[in-house]
Design an enzyme around this catalytic site. Structure first.
Site, PDB file in Angstrom:
ATOM      1  N   SER A  41       0.864  -1.183   0.000  1.00  0.00           N
ATOM      2  CA  SER A  41       0.000   0.000   0.000  1.00  0.00           C
ATOM      3  C   SER A  41       0.893   1.223   0.000  1.00  0.00           C
ATOM      4  CB  SER A  41      -0.895   0.000   1.243  1.00  0.00           C
ATOM      5  OG  SER A  41      -1.665   1.193   1.334  1.00  0.00           O
TER       6      SER A  41
ATOM      7  N   TYR B 280      -1.879  -1.261  10.397  1.00  0.00           N
ATOM      8  CA  TYR B 280      -1.944  -1.519   8.958  1.00  0.00           C
ATOM      9  C   TYR B 280      -0.706  -0.952   8.264  1.00  0.00           C
ATOM     10  CZ  TYR B 280      -3.641  -1.265   4.126  1.00  0.00           C
ATOM     11  OH  TYR B 280      -3.783  -1.380   2.763  1.00  0.00           O
TER      12      TYR B 280
END
Length: 258
Positions: free
Chosen positions: A149, A163
């Protein structure tokens, strides 16, 4: 691009009909690969039916990829149905059906919440990669694509510390493994999606996508094309890298439309 024809590919986290994993699996299949997909629930069999491929071209099996025994069982089943594994796309993570994905400020996060977030996002990637590596090394060919990401490696969001840590860890693992595995003809790369509109996207995330230079959130298929390229023979001299797919969002300072 025909560089995946006849290759056996695994795509994890492919249970959502409108997610990045399933979009990637469809593209790999259309490009000529044999494709195995998995998710934590039986809905993966619905995705297999939607692929519309016959026996010997596609395979699906539910698995909890945080469990080494289930990872081993899934990989063995793929080999039995489709042959030796040439391509691995580690897409599992971010959300999980039936699980409470941790969020919130780091100062308020429980140890259990932290462990769970690292487990579904990073441990799954480690276990799947470790399971397929020996075969790739023996055959001296492999493509490993990690769905990282921009969050973590390049930018941060308040309340997303676990995350971000997992996705940054994925990139770090990718770089080290690229060095370890390069001599065996194996490339290891990341895709770094930005604001991508999937079934789990919030309205705030969709609005954020409208403030990218391209003026819209991306699609799972657009991310899938990046993964397909990195999984192909044509990407043979690219390794240890992250290909960002974010509509140019990280290059701009002002993100409010001004």
């Amino acid at each position: 691009m025909g560089g995946v024809t006849g290759r056996t590919a695994i795509v994890t986290g492919a249970g959502s009909a409108d997610g990045i994993g399933f979009a990637t699996a469809r593209l790999l299949l259309a490009a000529g690969a044999k494709v195995a997909i998995t998710s934590t629930t039986g809905r993966i069999h619905d995705r297999l039916a939607e692929l519309g491929a016959g026996p010997g071209r596609a395979f699906a099996q539910p698995a909890d990829l945080t469990d080494p025994a289930q990872v081993a069982g899934f990989v063995a089943a793929v080999q039995s149905h489709l042959g030796d594994i040439d391509i691995l796309v580690n897409n599992a993570g971010m959300t999980q059906v039936g699980g409470d994905v941790p969020g919130g400020r780091l100062s308020q996060m429980s140890e259990a919440g932290w462990d769970y977030g690292i487990s579904i996002n990073l441990k799954t990637c480690f276990l799947m990669t470790r399971a397929v590596l020996p075969g790739m090394m023996e055959r001296r060919y492999g493509r490993i694509v990690q769905m990282s990401s921009v969050t973590g490696p390049l930018v941060g969001i308040a309340g997303s510390s676990v995350y971000a840590a997992a996705k940054a860890g994925m990139l770090g693992m990718t770089r080290a493994l690229a060095i370890e595995a390069g001599g065996f003809g194996i490339t290891v790369n990341c895709v770094g999606p930005g604001w991508i509109q999937t079934g789990s996207s919030s309205e705030a995330e969709i609005v954020a996508g409208r403030h990218t230079p391209l003026g819209r959130p991306g699609t799972p298929t657009e991310v899938g094309h990046a993964a397909l390229f990195l999984a192909s023979e044509e990407a043979s001299y690219i390794t240890g890298q992250m290909l960002v797919v974010d509509g140019g969002n990280i290059i701009q300072e002002y993100k409010s439309g001004t």
